[in-house]
Design a protein around this motif. Structure first.
Motif, PDB file in Angstrom:
ATOM      1  N   UNK A 114      27.432  27.542  29.223  1.00 47.10           N
ATOM      2  CA  UNK A 114      28.756  27.864  29.757  1.00 47.10           C
ATOM      3  C   UNK A 114      29.474  26.608  30.244  1.00 47.10           C
ATOM      4  N   UNK A 115      28.788  25.743  30.960  1.00 46.37           N
ATOM      5  CA  UNK A 115      29.397  24.523  31.484  1.00 46.37           C
ATOM      6  C   UNK A 115      29.829  23.580  30.361  1.00 46.37           C
ATOM      7  N   UNK A 116      29.005  23.447  29.341  1.00 47.10           N
ATOM      8  CA  UNK A 116      29.334  22.564  28.215  1.00 47.10           C
ATOM      9  C   UNK A 116      30.538  23.081  27.435  1.00 47.10           C
ATOM     10  N   UNK A 117      30.573  24.384  27.172  1.00 45.52           N
ATOM     11  CA  UNK A 117      31.708  24.955  26.450  1.00 45.52           C
ATOM     12  C   UNK A 117      32.971  24.876  27.302  1.00 45.52           C
ATOM     13  N   UNK A 118      32.846  25.098  28.590  1.00 45.24           N
ATOM     14  CA  UNK A 118      34.010  25.013  29.478  1.00 45.24           C
ATOM     15  C   UNK A 118      34.560  23.588  29.528  1.00 45.24           C
ATOM     16  N   UNK A 119      33.662  22.617  29.543  1.00 43.18           N
ATOM     17  CA  UNK A 119      34.102  21.228  29.594  1.00 43.18           C
ATOM     18  C   UNK A 119      34.790  20.810  28.296  1.00 43.18           C
ATOM     19  N   UNK A 120      34.234  21.192  27.169  1.00 43.91           N
ATOM     20  CA  UNK A 120      34.758  20.760  25.873  1.00 43.91           C
ATOM     21  C   UNK A 120      35.955  21.585  25.407  1.00 43.91           C
ATOM     22  N   UNK A 121      35.873  22.899  25.582  1.00 42.20           N
ATOM     23  CA  UNK A 121      36.869  23.801  25.009  1.00 42.20           C
ATOM     24  C   UNK A 121      37.751  24.479  26.045  1.00 42.20           C
ATOM     25  N   UNK A 163      42.804  33.891  44.985  1.00 41.71           N
ATOM     26  CA  UNK A 163      41.509  33.243  45.017  1.00 41.71           C
ATOM     27  C   UNK A 163      40.603  33.904  43.976  1.00 41.71           C
ATOM     28  N   UNK A 164      40.072  33.108  43.095  1.00 43.16           N
ATOM     29  CA  UNK A 164      39.229  33.665  42.049  1.00 43.16           C
ATOM     30  C   UNK A 164      37.753  33.438  42.366  1.00 43.16           C
ATOM     31  N   UNK A 165      36.943  34.393  41.942  1.00 43.35           N
ATOM     32  CA  UNK A 165      35.498  34.282  42.144  1.00 43.35           C
ATOM     33  C   UNK A 165      34.883  33.511  40.994  1.00 43.35           C
ATOM     34  N   UNK A 166      33.756  32.886  41.264  1.00 48.60           N
ATOM     35  CA  UNK A 166      32.998  32.226  40.199  1.00 48.60           C
ATOM     36  C   UNK A 166      32.337  33.274  39.323  1.00 48.60           C
ATOM     37  N   UNK A 167      32.215  32.939  38.056  1.00 49.20           N
ATOM     38  CA  UNK A 167      31.566  33.843  37.115  1.00 49.20           C
ATOM     39  C   UNK A 167      30.069  33.882  37.414  1.00 49.20           C
ATOM     40  N   UNK A 168      29.500  35.084  37.466  1.00 49.92           N
ATOM     41  CA  UNK A 168      28.087  35.263  37.793  1.00 49.92           C
ATOM     42  C   UNK A 168      27.291  35.506  36.510  1.00 49.92           C
ATOM     43  N   UNK A 169      26.651  34.459  36.017  1.00 49.61           N
ATOM     44  CA  UNK A 169      25.878  34.560  34.782  1.00 49.61           C
ATOM     45  C   UNK A 169      24.654  35.450  34.967  1.00 49.61           C
ATOM     46  N   UNK A 170      24.074  35.454  36.175  1.00 58.38           N
ATOM     47  CA  UNK A 170      22.922  36.327  36.442  1.00 58.38           C
ATOM     48  C   UNK A 170      23.286  37.786  36.201  1.00 58.38           C
ATOM     49  N   UNK A 171      24.399  38.192  36.738  1.00 61.78           N
ATOM     50  CA  UNK A 171      24.860  39.567  36.590  1.00 61.78           C
ATOM     51  C   UNK A 171      25.255  39.860  35.143  1.00 61.78           C
ATOM     52  N   UNK A 172      25.876  38.905  34.497  1.00 59.64           N
ATOM     53  CA  UNK A 172      26.308  39.073  33.106  1.00 59.64           C
ATOM     54  C   UNK A 172      25.125  39.350  32.177  1.00 59.64           C
ATOM     55  N   UNK A 189      37.021  26.938  27.982  1.00 55.23           N
ATOM     56  CA  UNK A 189      36.779  28.384  27.929  1.00 55.23           C
ATOM     57  C   UNK A 189      35.734  28.703  28.985  1.00 55.23           C
ATOM     58  N   UNK A 190      36.178  29.193  30.128  1.00 58.40           N
ATOM     59  CA  UNK A 190      35.289  29.427  31.261  1.00 58.40           C
ATOM     60  C   UNK A 190      34.408  30.661  31.086  1.00 58.40           C
ATOM     61  N   UNK A 191      34.978  31.724  30.578  1.00 54.27           N
ATOM     62  CA  UNK A 191      34.260  32.999  30.493  1.00 54.27           C
ATOM     63  C   UNK A 191      33.702  33.237  29.096  1.00 54.27           C
ATOM     64  N   UNK A 192      32.518  33.799  29.010  1.00 52.61           N
ATOM     65  CA  UNK A 192      31.923  34.057  27.687  1.00 52.61           C
ATOM     66  C   UNK A 192      32.769  34.954  26.786  1.00 52.61           C
ATOM     67  N   UNK A 193      33.573  35.825  27.358  1.00 53.83           N
ATOM     68  CA  UNK A 193      34.407  36.708  26.538  1.00 53.83           C
ATOM     69  C   UNK A 193      35.469  35.927  25.785  1.00 53.83           C
ATOM     70  N   UNK A 194      35.771  34.723  26.221  1.00 54.63           N
ATOM     71  CA  UNK A 194      36.769  33.888  25.544  1.00 54.63           C
ATOM     72  C   UNK A 194      36.148  33.015  24.456  1.00 54.63           C
ATOM     73  N   UNK A 195      34.825  33.008  24.377  1.00 48.04           N
ATOM     74  CA  UNK A 195      34.155  32.163  23.395  1.00 48.04           C
ATOM     75  C   UNK A 195      34.337  32.725  21.992  1.00 48.04           C
ATOM     76  N   UNK A 196      34.392  31.803  21.054  1.00 47.56           N
ATOM     77  CA  UNK A 196      34.362  32.154  19.642  1.00 47.56           C
ATOM     78  C   UNK A 196      33.049  31.630  19.066  1.00 47.56           C
ATOM     79  N   UNK A 197      32.739  32.076  17.883  1.00 52.11           N
ATOM     80  CA  UNK A 197      31.491  31.647  17.254  1.00 52.11           C
ATOM     81  C   UNK A 197      31.443  30.130  17.122  1.00 52.11           C
ATOM     82  N   UNK A 198      32.592  29.494  16.827  1.00 57.54           N
ATOM     83  CA  UNK A 198      32.611  28.041  16.643  1.00 57.54           C
ATOM     84  C   UNK A 198      32.209  27.293  17.908  1.00 57.54           C
ATOM     85  N   UNK A 199      32.488  27.860  19.079  1.00 55.10           N
ATOM     86  CA  UNK A 199      32.110  27.208  20.331  1.00 55.10           C
ATOM     87  C   UNK A 199      30.589  27.184  20.489  1.00 55.10           C
TER      88      UNK A 199
END
Length: 96
Positions: free
Chosen positions: A33-40, A1-10, A42-52
């Motif tokens: 985060x939701x827009x990048x996750x939907x399009x690319x 079971x995975x936890x949801x990413x907490x943007x407040x804490x991040x 990529x759920x977590x910000x650490x997986x984002x690239x500059x192009x995203x």
């Protein structure tokens, strides 16, 4: 079971200013985060690239007013600072 990413804490370490400003940045970061996750897928910000992030700023905010794009750029800069990335993002909008 995975936890949801907490943007407040991040973002907690890089947020400053009034409560309303902090809440706006968190709300906008969740939207980014939701827009990048939907399009690319990529759920977590650490997986984002500059192009995203550039895609979000250029395509998802294209029809928004200049002030809205500026506020999202400020939020993106906080995300980049938190990720400790050397990305340079330029805003096409000049606010006077």
């Amino acid at each position: 079971m995975s936890k949801r990413f907490d943007m407040d804490l991040f973002l907690a370490g890089v947020l400053s200013g009034s409560h309303a400003t902090r809440q706006r940045h968190v709300r906008q970061a969740k939207i980014i985060q939701a827009e990048i996750a939907q399009r690319w897928q990529r759920e977590l910000p650490w997986a984002w690239q500059r192009k995203h992030v550039v895609w979000f700023l250029d395509h998802r905010l294209a029809r928004r007013c200049k002030v809205t794009r500026y506020y999202y750029l400020l939020t993106v800069r906080l995300l980049v600072r938190r990720l400790e990335k050397p990305w340079i993002l330029k805003c096409q909008t000049k606010i006077r």
